[in-house]
Design a protein around this motif. Structure first.
Motif, PDB file in Angstrom:
ATOM      1  N   ASN A   1       0.801  -1.227   0.000  1.00 42.63           N
ATOM      2  CA  ASN A   1       0.000   0.000   0.000  1.00 42.63           C
ATOM      3  C   ASN A   1       0.833   1.276   0.000  1.00 42.63           C
ATOM      4  OD1 ASN A   1       0.867   0.091   2.714  1.00 42.63           O
ATOM      5  ND2 ASN A   1      -1.034  -0.864   3.441  1.00 42.63           N
ATOM      6  N   ARG A   2       2.160   1.120  -0.158  1.00 39.70           N
ATOM      7  CA  ARG A   2       3.027   2.301  -0.222  1.00 39.70           C
ATOM      8  C   ARG A   2       4.193   1.969  -1.149  1.00 39.70           C
ATOM      9  NH1 ARG A   2       7.562   4.420   2.356  1.00 39.70           N
ATOM     10  NH2 ARG A   2       7.502   6.692   2.674  1.00 39.70           N
TER      11      ARG A   2
ATOM     12  N   ARG B   1      -0.311   5.982  -9.596  1.00 40.36           N
ATOM     13  CA  ARG B   1      -1.566   6.651  -9.265  1.00 40.36           C
ATOM     14  C   ARG B   1      -2.737   5.945  -9.958  1.00 40.36           C
ATOM     15  NH1 ARG B   1      -0.600   9.066  -4.634  1.00 40.36           N
ATOM     16  NH2 ARG B   1       0.437  11.084  -4.763  1.00 40.36           N
TER      17      ARG B   1
ATOM     18  N   GLU C   1      -2.231   5.379  -3.034  1.00 36.89           N
ATOM     19  CA  GLU C   1      -2.499   6.672  -2.407  1.00 36.89           C
ATOM     20  C   GLU C   1      -1.338   7.162  -1.568  1.00 36.89           C
ATOM     21  OE1 GLU C   1      -6.104   6.163  -0.217  1.00 36.89           O
ATOM     22  OE2 GLU C   1      -7.347   5.941  -2.021  1.00 36.89           O
ATOM     23  N   ARG C   2      -0.297   6.330  -1.431  1.00 41.34           N
ATOM     24  CA  ARG C   2       0.871   6.720  -0.633  1.00 41.34           C
ATOM     25  C   ARG C   2       2.124   6.447  -1.464  1.00 41.34           C
ATOM     26  NH1 ARG C   2       1.571   4.489   4.988  1.00 41.34           N
ATOM     27  NH2 ARG C   2       2.528   6.538   5.322  1.00 41.34           N
TER      28      ARG C   2
ATOM     29  N   GLU D   1       1.515  11.585   6.870  1.00 43.22           N
ATOM     30  CA  GLU D   1       2.036  10.630   5.890  1.00 43.22           C
ATOM     31  C   GLU D   1       3.479  10.208   6.182  1.00 43.22           C
ATOM     32  OE1 GLU D   1       0.492   9.005   3.671  1.00 43.22           O
ATOM     33  OE2 GLU D   1      -1.440  10.025   3.774  1.00 43.22           O
TER      34      GLU D   1
ATOM     35  N   GLY E   1      -3.899   2.881  -8.332  1.00 45.25           N
ATOM     36  CA  GLY E   1      -4.670   3.055  -7.105  1.00 45.25           C
ATOM     37  C   GLY E   1      -3.863   3.344  -5.865  1.00 45.25           C
TER      38      GLY E   1
ATOM     39  N   GLU F   1       3.098  11.990  -1.509  1.00 42.89           N
ATOM     40  CA  GLU F   1       2.812  12.184  -0.076  1.00 42.89           C
ATOM     41  C   GLU F   1       4.086  12.308   0.748  1.00 42.89           C
ATOM     42  OE1 GLU F   1      -0.605  11.203  -2.057  1.00 42.89           O
ATOM     43  OE2 GLU F   1       1.186   9.920  -2.023  1.00 42.89           O
TER      44      GLU F   1
END
Length: 408
Positions: free
Chosen positions: A118-119, A152, A157-158, A249, A155, A188
């Protein structure tokens, strides 16, 4: 060794397409034939540790290297599957994955997201093609921007961008142009590192022989000071000497390092910091590392798998039974206090004096009183609201503070 204390995992992927001139990380080009046996050994090591650290909740995971994005998605899936079988990875865990632009596409990034990453941290370094070539990077500036856009679209977000300033003969306006392009993209998180000359690297070899000039320390300081001002005006918060983020963040995994928390490193050359859960030696800290050679790592994990697991809770005995562990250092109280102070001072918020006293049973004045007084007199440290932190000047001269905190 069963308890509910949180744990972080660092997973080292040693493969690279090309060894960069400045890099002293444990990474190798041309060993792709080891990828499958490496992944098998890594999954075995995950299961070995999962069996003896039952109940530890994993709150952050970081895939570093090397270039983790050289792994095919099917191998990443095998690793993440073994990890989740061996450990309780909490649903809200931060899972970071280092990638190099030029090694990923939109579908690969979508695949990472589907596997729980997720990052993403992109090793961009510069938005000038000539500088990228000088650094031996395999991507172009446009490819870096394209990879960012793909992330991006996938999907994510970080996102983090790693950038390097103070290259040989780099002018401040060229560094400013790189940072401005990063700000326009709007990640971020941003990590800015001064080019450093590490012993044994191609860069060090070339400087020693006069082929290229050494970095200009004064120019690097000027670039750093400008960057601090520019990023503040762009609403990025500096929370560590080299790291900036949008509010909330921060990289949670790296905060574990800077707070001298507990993490388990897996893979060749991966370092760890754990504390014993044995009632006799509870709280005793150990730093240890796996063998550096990927070939030896694979062989030694295979040897360890054949041994009966030590589940007594004696961390020292456990480490001695694991053949892939090549270095073990038992931490004295003085070493733990120094590490906690030095790492904590890297954070803009500084070191919490109450937490330090609670952790070690001694006040920071009792341990470092003369050092604190001396460095404060030099304008390098400030103290307020039960915290001690580096001043702006102190961040430029942080090593002058840190060296004074080291044990004799």
């Amino acid at each position: 060794m069963k308890d509910r204390d949180p744990l972080s995992l660092y997973v080292h992927i040693p493969f690279c397409t090309l060894k960069c001139s400045y890099c002293d990380f444990n990474s190798y080009a041309g060993i792709e034939s080891l990828m499958r046996p490496f992944v098998e050994a890594l999954c075995d090591e995950l299961r070995l540790w999962g069996g003896v650290m039952r109940g530890r909740r994993v709150e952050t995971v970081f895939f570093g290297g090397g270039t983790p994005s050289l792994l095919p998605l099917v191998e990443v899936e095998r690793i993440t599957g073994a990890m989740r079988e061996a450990f309780e990875v909490v649903p809200e865990a931060e899972v970071s994955f280092e990638t190099n632009p030029g090694t990923v596409d939109r579908e690969y990034l979508r695949g990472l997201l589907s596997l729980g990453v997720n990052r993403i941290s992109f090793g961009v370094q510069s938005f000038h093609d000539d500088e990228l070539r000088a650094l031996d990077r395999i991507h172009s500036a446009e490819e870096a921007k394209e990879a960012y856009r793909w992330a991006r679209e996938a999907g994510f977000e970080r996102l983090n961008l790693d950038l390097i300033y103070g290259l040989q003969e780099q002018t401040i306006d060229r560094w400013q142009a790189t940072l401005e392009q990063a700000i326009v993209l709007g990640p971020e998180h941003l990590s800015l590192y001064a080019l450093t000359v590490e012993e044994g690297t191609k860069l060090a070899h070339d400087i020693e022989r006069g082929r290229v000039p050494a970095p200009d320390g004064d120019m690097q300081a000027a670039m750093y000071e400008w960057s601090c001002e520019r990023l503040a005006s762009a609403a990025y918060l500096q929370y560590e000497i080299s790291n900036w983020c949008r509010p909330g963040e921060e990289c949670r995994h790296n905060l574990v390092y800077w707070r001298n928390g507990e993490w388990l490193g897996l893979g060749p050359g991966a370092h760890s910091h754990l504390r014993s859960r044995n009632p006799v030696a509870r709280g005793q800290g150990y730093r240890f590392a796996d063998v550096y050679s990927p070939k030896q790592y694979i062989a030694r994990v295979n040897e360890t798998v054949q041994l009966p697991a030590d589940r007594s809770g004696d961390l020292r005995a456990l480490l001695e039974s694991m053949r892939q562990v090549a270095f073990v250092e038992e931490q004295t109280a003085e070493m733990e206090m120094a590490d906690t102070a030095i790492l904590g001072l890297r954070l803009n918020g500084g070191l919490d004096l109450g937490e330090f006293s609670e952790r070690f049973g001694r006040s920071i004045e009792e341990v470092y009183g003369p050092v604190l007084a001396e460095t404060a007199a030099f304008g390098l440290l400030a103290r307020e609201n039960w915290r001690v932190r580096l001043t702006e000047r102190g961040r430029l001269l942080a090593n002058e503070v840190f060296v004074r905190l080291l044990p004799d």
